[in-house]
Design an enzyme around this catalytic site. Structure first.
Site, PDB file in Angstrom:
ATOM      1  CG  ASP A  91      83.131   3.053  38.838  1.00 39.75           C
ATOM      2  OD1 ASP A  91      84.449   3.231  39.254  1.00 39.75           O
ATOM      3  OD2 ASP A  91      82.661   3.909  37.867  1.00 39.75           O
TER       4      ASP A  91
ATOM      5  CE  LYS B  49      84.781   0.254  37.157  1.00 33.85           C
ATOM      6  NZ  LYS B  49      85.632   0.808  38.274  1.00 33.85           N
TER       7      LYS B  49
HETATM    8  P1  NDP Z   1      79.748   9.012  42.295  1.00 34.21           P
HETATM    9  O1  NDP Z   1      78.662   8.366  41.205  1.00 34.21           O
HETATM   10  O2  NDP Z   1      79.782   9.008  43.608  1.00 34.21           O
HETATM   11  O3  NDP Z   1      79.785  10.380  41.563  1.00 34.21           O
HETATM   12  C1  NDP Z   1      80.073  10.779  40.285  1.00 34.21           C
HETATM   13  C2  NDP Z   1      80.335  12.051  40.170  1.00 34.21           C
HETATM   14  O4  NDP Z   1      80.900  12.410  38.860  1.00 34.21           O
HETATM   15  C3  NDP Z   1      78.981  13.004  40.230  1.00 34.21           C
HETATM   16  O5  NDP Z   1      79.126  14.174  40.922  1.00 34.21           O
HETATM   17  C4  NDP Z   1      78.552  12.915  38.718  1.00 34.21           C
HETATM   18  O6  NDP Z   1      77.545  14.018  38.479  1.00 34.21           O
HETATM   19  C5  NDP Z   1      79.910  13.129  37.967  1.00 34.21           C
HETATM   20  N1  NDP Z   1      79.942  12.687  36.817  1.00 34.21           N
HETATM   21  C6  NDP Z   1      79.662  11.356  36.339  1.00 34.21           C
HETATM   22  N2  NDP Z   1      79.686  11.412  34.837  1.00 34.21           N
HETATM   23  C7  NDP Z   1      80.029  12.498  34.559  1.00 34.21           C
HETATM   24  C8  NDP Z   1      79.899  13.013  33.283  1.00 34.21           C
HETATM   25  N3  NDP Z   1      79.998  12.462  32.185  1.00 34.21           N
HETATM   26  N4  NDP Z   1      80.259  14.294  33.085  1.00 34.21           N
HETATM   27  C9  NDP Z   1      80.441  15.005  34.315  1.00 34.21           C
HETATM   28  N5  NDP Z   1      80.290  14.763  35.564  1.00 34.21           N
HETATM   29  C10 NDP Z   1      79.950  13.397  35.724  1.00 34.21           C
HETATM   30  O7  NDP Z   1      81.012   8.098  41.258  1.00 34.21           O
HETATM   31  P2  NDP Z   1      82.431   7.919  42.429  1.00 34.21           P
HETATM   32  O8  NDP Z   1      82.862   9.430  42.950  1.00 34.21           O
HETATM   33  O9  NDP Z   1      82.630   6.804  42.848  1.00 34.21           O
HETATM   34  O10 NDP Z   1      83.198   7.911  41.019  1.00 34.21           O
HETATM   35  C11 NDP Z   1      83.988   9.007  40.526  1.00 34.21           C
HETATM   36  C12 NDP Z   1      85.052   8.558  39.528  1.00 34.21           C
HETATM   37  O11 NDP Z   1      86.250   8.018  40.509  1.00 34.21           O
HETATM   38  C13 NDP Z   1      84.911   7.648  38.439  1.00 34.21           C
HETATM   39  O12 NDP Z   1      85.814   7.968  37.440  1.00 34.21           O
HETATM   40  C14 NDP Z   1      85.181   6.258  39.297  1.00 34.21           C
HETATM   41  O13 NDP Z   1      85.505   5.418  38.185  1.00 34.21           O
HETATM   42  C15 NDP Z   1      86.409   6.762  40.132  1.00 34.21           C
HETATM   43  N6  NDP Z   1      86.787   5.798  41.254  1.00 34.21           N
HETATM   44  C16 NDP Z   1      85.934   5.387  41.890  1.00 34.21           C
HETATM   45  C17 NDP Z   1      86.314   4.614  42.906  1.00 34.21           C
HETATM   46  C18 NDP Z   1      85.266   4.183  44.124  1.00 34.21           C
HETATM   47  O14 NDP Z   1      85.527   3.566  45.198  1.00 34.21           O
HETATM   48  N7  NDP Z   1      83.858   4.689  44.113  1.00 34.21           N
HETATM   49  C19 NDP Z   1      87.365   4.054  43.089  1.00 34.21           C
HETATM   50  C20 NDP Z   1      88.369   4.567  42.172  1.00 34.21           C
HETATM   51  C21 NDP Z   1      87.987   5.278  41.363  1.00 34.21           C
HETATM   52  P3  NDP Z   1      76.206  13.702  37.927  1.00 34.21           P
HETATM   53  O15 NDP Z   1      75.612  13.292  39.387  1.00 34.21           O
HETATM   54  O16 NDP Z   1      75.704  14.896  37.338  1.00 34.21           O
HETATM   55  O17 NDP Z   1      76.194  12.412  37.023  1.00 34.21           O
HETATM   56  O1  2IT Z   2      87.748   2.039  39.991  1.00 38.96           O
HETATM   57  C1  2IT Z   2      87.868   1.541  41.118  1.00 38.96           C
HETATM   58  O2  2IT Z   2      88.864   1.171  41.541  1.00 38.96           O
HETATM   59  C2  2IT Z   2      86.600   1.262  41.639  1.00 38.96           C
HETATM   60  N1  2IT Z   2      85.488   1.603  41.399  1.00 38.96           N
HETATM   61  C3  2IT Z   2      86.553   0.594  43.060  1.00 38.96           C
HETATM   62  C4  2IT Z   2      86.630  -1.147  42.757  1.00 38.96           C
HETATM   63  C5  2IT Z   2      86.565  -1.831  44.101  1.00 38.96           C
HETATM   64  O3  2IT Z   2      86.509  -3.047  43.775  1.00 38.96           O
HETATM   65  O4  2IT Z   2      86.611  -1.528  45.301  1.00 38.96           O
END
Ligand code: NDP
Ligand code: 2IT
Length: 464
Positions: free
Chosen positions: A178, A138
């Site tokens: 992420d 990461k």
């Molecule tokens: P994005 O940046 O696309 O979206 C994140 C969302 O979460 C936004 O709405 C953001 O709001 C909100 N957010 C972030 N930090 C906070 C906080 N401290 N308090 C409240 N709201 C918050 O990220 P993703 O959708 O990609 O990621 C969301 C989650 O999914 C994370 O935990 C990530 O690790 C996990 N994840 C992502 C993967 C991926 O492929 N993208 C894969 C597996 C897991 P704001 O805009 O106000 O910051």
């Molecule tokens: O938390 C996760 O699994 C991710 N942000 C995706 C990682 C990846 O390599 O696609």
């Protein structure tokens, strides 16, 4: 520190696991989320270490909590007004036991070493569950893309990649997105890597389809989380059809969770960002979701604007008292898709009191340990992030395969593989939980199954 087996005399295994956790706390002081993630796993490993003492003798967990390599570096960049900024960049190469380091990059002001250590540690188990050959890593930075122009984001990404490119490669370490890192950032990072290395390769995943990406990668985490939920419900003869669902976040994972929920006849009623949450009692349909995608991905606006466009919905600003009233809305299912520790103990109690039947974690570690205990005690279907959200990295693995083969699979082909992988992860978690005497406990099943795969590879490869 609390005993791992509260009512029994500590065994050698329990004492060993407690010592590993205590050592992590002593060696990485202040890295609270990392301590939390390690303790959560260690607590579930007692039966597997009792059954196979070689895992203790080979010091597998001691080695798994120590990254193979940590890279920290200065990221200087110049904003649109000519002012110089300095951020800190990171990449944690946690484990390459079963494949090259693989995992996302997070750009968010809250990023520090401990946050990325927790995410890298979780990633090792998650990637092992996907059935694909990927180790765990990461990275990211405390850079805040909010309010920055595209050119500022580009300059930051180029500076970040100027250093990172020394350490990554399609056979070494393959970053992805992420929080705060989507297709825009992946584009700037990829372009700069290509320029410096003179190499067009699958060094990053989450690329646009026209230049080496995979269809369904943007959708994969959200879709996969919903597929995992479907599998869990099927064990009780239920489906998502007609279920009212709470969703938090409004980024990549939340958007495609909502899209798939709608497609399966469920009724998603909430979304959030760091400013607060919206509740739409009529349900979010495809048209409203399309509007949200434009708001978040193109205009980069705030979720609060939803209620101006759809006035029957309400907006509640983010609370500061350790409770999030989003989780007190009555519903059948909950899909936390924002960030770590967003479901507190009282939030989990509110979900249980309202009779929620399922929680599937799209985010990484969104539920605090007390909340997980409450879900367990209530006997609800609880899909931990490292299993439920593994669809994202799984399709990243499929993107790597397509890059290596220089071919592009169709949407249906990738979606079918994603479904198959989520079903396989579900089966593995379920069978493992049953085998170790805790039927229905997906968290224990995920931890033990992920651990065994990595541990066996580590034993095969000797002390490295
Ligand atoms: P994005 O940046 O696309 O979206 C994140 C969302 O979460 C936004 O709405 C953001 O709001 C909100 N957010 C972030 N930090 C906070 C906080 N401290 N308090 C409240 N709201 C918050 O990220 P993703 O959708 O990609 O990621 C969301 C989650 O999914 C994370 O935990 C990530 O690790 C996990 N994840 C992502 C993967 C991926 O492929 N993208 C894969 C597996 C897991 P704001 O805009 O106000 O910051
Ligand atoms: O938390 C996760 O699994 C991710 N942000 C995706 C990682 C990846 O390599 O696609």
């Amino acid at each position: 520190m609390t005993s791992l087996l509260k009512d029994e005399l500590p065994s050698i295994t329990t004492r060993y696991l407690e010592a590993v956790v205590a050592d992590v706390v002593a060696r990485s002081p202040g890295e609270q989320e990392f301590h939390q993630a390690v303790a959560e796993v260690a607590e579930t490993l007692v039966p597997v270490l009792e059954r196979n003492p070689a895992y203790r003798e080979w010091k597998i967990l001691d080695r798994m909590v120590e990254p193979e390599r940590v890279i920290m570096f200065r990221v200087p960049w110049v904003d649109d007004r000519g002012e110089i900024h300095v951020n800190r960049g990171y990449r944690i190469e946690m484990s390459s036991a079963i494949g090259p380091f693989k995992g996302g990059l997070r750009f968010h002001p809250s990023v520090y070493l401990g946050l990325l250590m927790f995410l890298a540690f979780e990633q090792v188990f998650k990637n092992a569950l996907t059935t694909l050959p990927m180790g765990g890593g990461k990275g990211g930075s405390d850079f805040d893309p909010k309010g920055r122009s595209d050119l500022e984001v580009m300059r930051f990404c180029q500076s970040y990649m100027t250093e990172l490119q020394r350490h990554i490669g399609p056979f070494t370490d393959i970053p992805a997105g992420d929080i705060g890192v989507g297709s825009r950032e992946i584009g700037y990072l990829f372009g700069h890597y290509k320029r410096i290395r003179n190499e067009f390769s699958g060094v990053l995943t989450g690329k646009e389809i026209e230049w080496g990406g995979s269809l369904i990668r943007p959708e994969a985490t959200g879709y996969g989380t919903v597929y995992f939920a479907e599998e869990m419900l099927a064990t009780r003869g239920e489906t998502l059809d007609g279920m009212t669902c709470l969703v938090s976040g409004s980024g990549n994972v939340a958007q495609y969770t909502v899209e798939k929920l709608i497609a399966l006849g469920a009724k998603p009623v909430s979304l959030s960002d760091s400013g607060g949450f919206v509740h739409d009692p009529d349900g979010i349909d495809d048209e409203k979701l399309h509007w949200v995608m434009e708001l978040k991905n193109v205009r980069r606006g705030r979720i609060q604007e939803y209620v101006e466009r759809f006035p029957r919905a309400t907006f509640t600003p983010a609370a500061t008292d350790g409770r999030n009233p989003l989780w007190a809305i009555p519903a059948h299912c909950a899909f936390p898709c924002a960030t770590q520790n967003e479901i507190s103990g009282p939030d989990a109690a509110a979900l249980v009191a309202n009779g929620v039947v399922l929680v599937a974690e799209g985010a990484n570690m969104p539920t605090v340990p007390e909340g997980v205990d409450r879900f367990r005690a209530a006997g609800i279907l609880y899909g931990p992030g490292k299993a439920a959200n593994a669809g994202g990295v799984a399709v990243s693995g499929l993107e790597m395969s397509q890059d290596a083969l220089r071919i592009t699979w169709t949407r249906d082909e990738v979606d079918l593989r994603l479904r198959g992988i989520m079903a396989s992860i579900h089966r593995t978690c379920r069978d493992t939980a049953e085998e170790y005497g805790v039927p229905g406990d997906y968290a224990v099943g995920a931890n033990i199954a992920g651990f065994v795969k990595v541990a066996d590879a580590m034993i095969d490869q000797g002390v490295v």
